[in-house]
Design a protein around this motif. Structure first.
Motif, PDB file in Angstrom:
ATOM      1  N   GLU A 201     -20.420 -38.175   8.889  1.00 30.31           N
ATOM      2  CA  GLU A 201     -21.108 -39.553   9.557  1.00 30.31           C
ATOM      3  C   GLU A 201     -22.520 -39.866   9.605  1.00 30.31           C
ATOM      4  O   GLU A 201     -22.915 -39.276  10.142  1.00 30.31           O
ATOM      5  N   PRO A 202     -22.690 -40.370   7.728  1.00 28.20           N
ATOM      6  CA  PRO A 202     -23.680 -40.154   7.634  1.00 28.20           C
ATOM      7  C   PRO A 202     -24.518 -41.270   8.827  1.00 28.20           C
ATOM      8  O   PRO A 202     -24.486 -42.258   9.033  1.00 28.20           O
ATOM      9  N   PRO A 203     -26.452 -40.229   8.291  1.00 25.65           N
ATOM     10  CA  PRO A 203     -27.143 -41.315   9.441  1.00 25.65           C
ATOM     11  C   PRO A 203     -27.117 -42.530   8.949  1.00 25.65           C
ATOM     12  O   PRO A 203     -27.357 -42.492   7.186  1.00 25.65           O
ATOM     13  N   ALA A 204     -27.843 -43.187   9.312  1.00 26.21           N
ATOM     14  CA  ALA A 204     -28.777 -45.021   9.303  1.00 26.21           C
ATOM     15  C   ALA A 204     -29.845 -45.077   8.579  1.00 26.21           C
ATOM     16  O   ALA A 204     -29.850 -46.111   7.731  1.00 26.21           O
ATOM     17  N   THR A 205     -31.303 -43.851   8.677  1.00 28.70           N
ATOM     18  CA  THR A 205     -31.357 -43.852   8.139  1.00 28.70           C
ATOM     19  C   THR A 205     -32.379 -42.795   8.019  1.00 28.70           C
ATOM     20  O   THR A 205     -31.996 -41.816   8.239  1.00 28.70           O
ATOM     21  N   PRO A 206     -33.690 -42.379   7.068  1.00 31.10           N
ATOM     22  CA  PRO A 206     -34.022 -41.021   6.519  1.00 31.10           C
ATOM     23  C   PRO A 206     -34.031 -40.158   7.846  1.00 31.10           C
ATOM     24  O   PRO A 206     -33.640 -38.702   7.876  1.00 31.10           O
ATOM     25  N   GLY A 207     -35.264 -40.885   8.473  1.00 35.17           N
ATOM     26  CA  GLY A 207     -35.487 -40.085   9.888  1.00 35.17           C
ATOM     27  C   GLY A 207     -34.105 -39.087  10.579  1.00 35.17           C
ATOM     28  O   GLY A 207     -34.320 -37.960  10.750  1.00 35.17           O
ATOM     29  N   ALA A 208     -33.164 -40.293  10.833  1.00 33.93           N
ATOM     30  CA  ALA A 208     -32.203 -39.500  10.607  1.00 33.93           C
ATOM     31  C   ALA A 208     -31.270 -38.464  10.748  1.00 33.93           C
ATOM     32  O   ALA A 208     -30.604 -37.524  11.143  1.00 33.93           O
ATOM     33  N   VAL A 209     -31.459 -38.583   8.743  1.00 32.72           N
ATOM     34  CA  VAL A 209     -30.331 -37.327   8.663  1.00 32.72           C
ATOM     35  C   VAL A 209     -31.172 -36.541   8.795  1.00 32.72           C
ATOM     36  O   VAL A 209     -30.980 -35.097   9.855  1.00 32.72           O
ATOM     37  N   LEU A 210     -32.864 -36.293   8.724  1.00 31.96           N
ATOM     38  CA  LEU A 210     -32.705 -35.798   8.910  1.00 31.96           C
ATOM     39  C   LEU A 210     -33.133 -35.063  10.138  1.00 31.96           C
ATOM     40  O   LEU A 210     -33.410 -33.343  10.738  1.00 31.96           O
ATOM     41  N   THR A 211     -33.695 -35.652  11.018  1.00 29.24           N
ATOM     42  CA  THR A 211     -33.344 -34.981  12.405  1.00 29.24           C
ATOM     43  C   THR A 211     -31.874 -34.463  13.262  1.00 29.24           C
ATOM     44  O   THR A 211     -31.855 -33.430  13.975  1.00 29.24           O
ATOM     45  N   ALA A 212     -30.797 -35.283  12.575  1.00 31.46           N
ATOM     46  CA  ALA A 212     -29.456 -34.723  13.038  1.00 31.46           C
ATOM     47  C   ALA A 212     -29.510 -33.523  11.875  1.00 31.46           C
ATOM     48  O   ALA A 212     -28.602 -32.223  12.479  1.00 31.46           O
ATOM     49  N   ALA A 213     -30.016 -32.847  10.736  1.00 33.88           N
ATOM     50  CA  ALA A 213     -29.845 -31.657  10.105  1.00 33.88           C
ATOM     51  C   ALA A 213     -30.254 -30.727  10.915  1.00 33.88           C
ATOM     52  O   ALA A 213     -30.235 -29.699  11.021  1.00 33.88           O
ATOM     53  N   GLY A 214     -31.205 -31.204  11.164  1.00 35.84           N
ATOM     54  CA  GLY A 214     -32.249 -30.390  12.176  1.00 35.84           C
ATOM     55  C   GLY A 214     -31.631 -29.584  13.368  1.00 35.84           C
ATOM     56  O   GLY A 214     -31.015 -28.374  14.180  1.00 35.84           O
ATOM     57  N   ARG A 215     -30.623 -30.360  14.400  1.00 34.94           N
ATOM     58  CA  ARG A 215     -30.432 -30.535  15.150  1.00 34.94           C
ATOM     59  C   ARG A 215     -29.164 -28.988  15.220  1.00 34.94           C
ATOM     60  O   ARG A 215     -29.320 -28.131  15.608  1.00 34.94           O
TER      61      ARG A 215
END
Length: 198
Positions: A55-69
């Motif tokens: 489920e690829p996140p839509a923005t750079p910030g969302a990628v990092l936030t999801a990865a961190g979680r």
């Protein structure tokens, strides 16, 4: 400008680097930690890649936030909360912009690194991941390659240090002469970033 796909490639490259170096990270962790850093990081970043591919996140910030979680929920020991906090804070700093500049990435990562220092109560020179993260983020002002080199040099510079934080600090002077595994895995993140930026 860097888009979400770039950040997904970064996480994928980081997972591959950690996969390659997992045995070495665990070897470094054996004399001064719980001998599980490589396996823990491997498990965490494998989970991150599965998630961002499904489920690829839509923005750079969302990628990092999801990865961190994902790292917080799947990595044991101190590494999960520390790496997870760094990426989540960096993702939050990037906000919802569809693309970010290298300078904005640097600012976001700087916020993440500050959060790591607060969470761990540590500073550069304590023989922790900050010894690679801080110079890496500073050198991002120059280039991705410079950041990778500075982080690697920071990791190597932990060898003569006596640990003042974390599990290794219990060993006192016996922690001297060993490269910090957290700083080493942090350097791998910057190496992966330089790789995907080429």
């Amino acid at each position: 400008m860097l888009d979400a796909a770039f950040f997904v490639r970064w996480m994928t490259a980081a997972a591959a680097a950690i996969d390659r170096e997992a045995d070495r990270l665990t070897e470094l962790d054996s004399p001064i930690g719980d001998a599980d850093h490589g396996r823990n990081m491997q498990r965490g970043f494998t989970a991150v890649v599965k998630m961002v591919e499904a489920e690829p996140p839509a923005t750079p910030g969302a990628v990092l936030t999801a990865a961190g979680r994902q790292l917080i929920s799947s990595v044991g020991g101190a590494s999960g909360p520390l790496y997870g906090t760094m990426l989540r804070r960096a993702g939050k700093a990037l906000g919802e912009a569809p693309q970010v500049s290298a300078q904005e990435l640097r600012s976001g990562l700087a916020a993440g690194v500050d959060a790591v220092g607060q969470l761990g109560g540590s500073a550069p020179g304590d023989k922790t991941m900050l010894d690679a993260l801080v110079p890496g983020v500073e050198a991002l002002a120059t280039s991705f390659d410079a950041a990778a080199e500075a982080a690697e040099q920071g990791a190597v510079a932990t060898v003569p240090m006596q640990a003042r934080k974390g599990r290794a600090s219990y060993l006192g002077e016996r922690s001297i002469g060993h490269q910090d595994p957290g700083a080493t895995s942090s350097a791998l993140l910057f190496a992966a970033l330089a790789e995907v930026a080429k």
